[in-house]
Design an enzyme around this catalytic site. Structure first.
Site, short mmCIF file in Angstrom:
data_model
loop_
_atom_site.label_atom_id
_atom_site.label_comp_id
_atom_site.label_asym_id
_atom_site.label_seq_id
_atom_site.Cartn_x
_atom_site.Cartn_y
_atom_site.Cartn_z
N GLY A 18 0.77 -1.25 0.00
CA GLY A 18 0.00 0.00 0.00
C GLY A 18 0.80 1.29 0.00
N SER A 19 2.07 1.23 -0.49
CA SER A 19 2.82 2.50 -0.49
C SER A 19 2.30 3.45 -1.57
CB SER A 19 4.32 2.24 -0.66
OG SER A 19 4.62 1.79 -1.96
N ASN A 20 1.83 2.93 -2.69
CA ASN A 20 1.21 3.82 -3.69
C ASN A 20 -0.11 4.36 -3.17
OD1 ASN A 20 2.74 4.12 -6.33
ND2 ASN A 20 2.93 1.92 -5.94
N MET A 93 -3.13 -7.52 -7.41
CA MET A 93 -2.47 -8.64 -8.08
C MET A 93 -3.40 -9.56 -8.88
SD MET A 93 0.55 -7.86 -7.40
CE MET A 93 1.56 -9.27 -7.84
N LEU A 96 -8.42 -8.06 -14.05
CA LEU A 96 -9.87 -7.81 -14.11
C LEU A 96 -10.43 -8.29 -15.45
CD1 LEU A 96 -9.71 -4.26 -12.53
CD2 LEU A 96 -10.62 -6.33 -11.43
N ASN A 110 -3.68 1.79 -13.76
CA ASN A 110 -2.76 0.95 -12.99
C ASN A 110 -1.36 1.54 -13.04
OD1 ASN A 110 -1.76 -1.42 -11.64
ND2 ASN A 110 -1.03 -2.19 -13.62
N HIS A 112 2.72 0.45 -12.94
CA HIS A 112 3.55 -0.73 -13.16
C HIS A 112 5.03 -0.33 -13.13
CE1 HIS A 112 4.39 -4.77 -14.57
NE2 HIS A 112 5.24 -4.24 -15.44
N GLU A 177 7.31 5.99 -8.67
CA GLU A 177 5.88 5.62 -8.72
C GLU A 177 5.06 6.57 -7.86
OE1 GLU A 177 4.85 1.50 -8.12
OE2 GLU A 177 6.84 0.85 -8.71
C1 GRF Z 1 4.37 -1.38 -7.09
O1 GRF Z 1 5.70 -1.55 -7.51
C2 GRF Z 1 3.43 -1.29 -8.29
O2 GRF Z 1 4.01 -0.66 -9.37
C3 GRF Z 1 3.18 -2.73 -8.60
O3 GRF Z 1 3.10 -3.36 -7.34
C4 GRF Z 1 3.84 -2.61 -6.38
C5 GRF Z 1 2.88 -2.27 -5.29
O4 GRF Z 1 3.49 -1.62 -4.21
N1 GRF Z 1 2.01 -2.87 -9.43
P1 GRF Z 1 2.63 -0.91 -3.09
O5 GRF Z 1 1.62 -1.93 -2.57
O6 GRF Z 1 1.94 0.26 -3.72
O7 GRF Z 1 3.60 -0.52 -2.02
#
Ligand code: GRF
Length: 192
Positions: A18-20, A93, A96, A110, A112, A177
Site C-alpha cells: 500500500g505504499s502507492n 495482483m 480484471l 494501474n 507498473h 511511482e
Molecule cells: C508497485 O511496484 C506497483 O508498481 C506494482 O506493485 C507494487 C505495489 O506496491 N504494481 P505498493 O503496494 O503500492 O507498495
C-alpha cells in the site's frame, strides 16, 4: 457545504503493502487536489495497505477472493454504491475481466514498475538488470483485460547504474511511482 464538491471520487484496489495508496492519500489531502478517495478494496485480508487506509480514516473493505466473478460482482456493487468516477489499481495482483471493465464503465488505471510495453507482469527489475538494460522506470496506464497492456498515460524513465541491484532499483523506482501516480491522475482528469 460539501467539502469535496467537484472532486472526482476515486476507489483504489490493493493486494499488499500500500505504499502507492499512501502516496495517493497524501495527494488527495493536498489543498487543491482533484480527488477524494471514497473506498479502498483489498482482496487480501493481511494487506498492509488496509492499515494505511484505516490510519488515514479512508474507508476500506476486504473482499475475499473466492473466484473472479464473485470478487468482481461484489466489488462492482461497492464501487457503484460509492459513486466511483475512477478506479486506481495500486499493487492489485489480479487481472480484471472484460466484463468487469465494461460493467463498471468508468476508467481504470494501474501503475507498473517498468517502461511498458517492456516487462509486463512480475519480476520487472530482475529482468531489466539481467538484460543489462540502460534504463528502467515506471508507467501509469489505462487498464484493459490484458495484463499491463492499456494506453499509457504517463511514464518516467531512470538510468540503471552498474552498481544497481534488484533491490536498489526497486527502491528508486518505487519513489518515482509515488510521484507519477498522482501526476497521471491529474493528467487524466484534466485531459492534458
Ligand atoms: C508497485 O511496484 C506497483 O508498481 C506494482 O506493485 C507494487 C505495489 O506496491 N504494481 P505498493 O503496494 O503500492 O507498495
Amino acid at each position: 457545504m460539501e467539502k469535496f464538491l467537484g472532486k472526482k471520487k476515486i476507489s483504489i484496489l490493493i493486494s499488499g503493502r500500500g505504499s502507492n495508496l499512501k502516496s495517493l492519500i497524501k495527494y488527495s489531502k493536498t489543498k487543491n487536489s482533484l480527488i477524494k478517495i471514497v473506498l479502498v478494496i483489498s482482496n487480501n485480508s493481511k494487506a498492509k495497505g488496509l492499515k494505511v487506509a484505516s490510519k488515514s480514516k479512508v474507508k476500506s473493505k476486504y473482499i475475499k477472493y473466492l473466484n473472479k466473478s464473485n470478487f468482481e460482482n461484489r466489488s462492482l456493487k461497492l464501487l457503484k454504491k460509492h459513486k466511483t468516477d475512477l478506479v486506481c489499481l495500486a499493487g492489485f495482483m489480479k487481472i480484471l475481466s472484460k466484463n468487469f471493465i465494461k460493467k463498471l464503465s468508468k476508467p481504470i488505471i494501474n501503475i507498473h514498475p517498468s517502461l511498458l510495453p517492456k516487462y509486463k507482469g512480475l519480476n520487472t527489475h530482475k529482468r531489466a538488470i539481467e538484460n543489462r538494460d540502460k534504463f528502467s522506470g515506471a508507467t501509469v496506464h489505462i487498464v484493459n483485460d490484458k495484463l499491463d497492456s492499456g494506453k499509457i498515460i504517463l511514464q518516467k524513465k531512470i538510468k540503471i547504474l552498474k552498481s544497481d541491484t534488484e533491490k536498489s532499483l526497486e527502491r528508486k523506482i518505487l519513489k518515482i511511482e509515488h510521484k507519477i501516480y498522482p501526476l497521471a491522475i491529474i493528467k487524466l482528469l484534466t485531459n492534458h
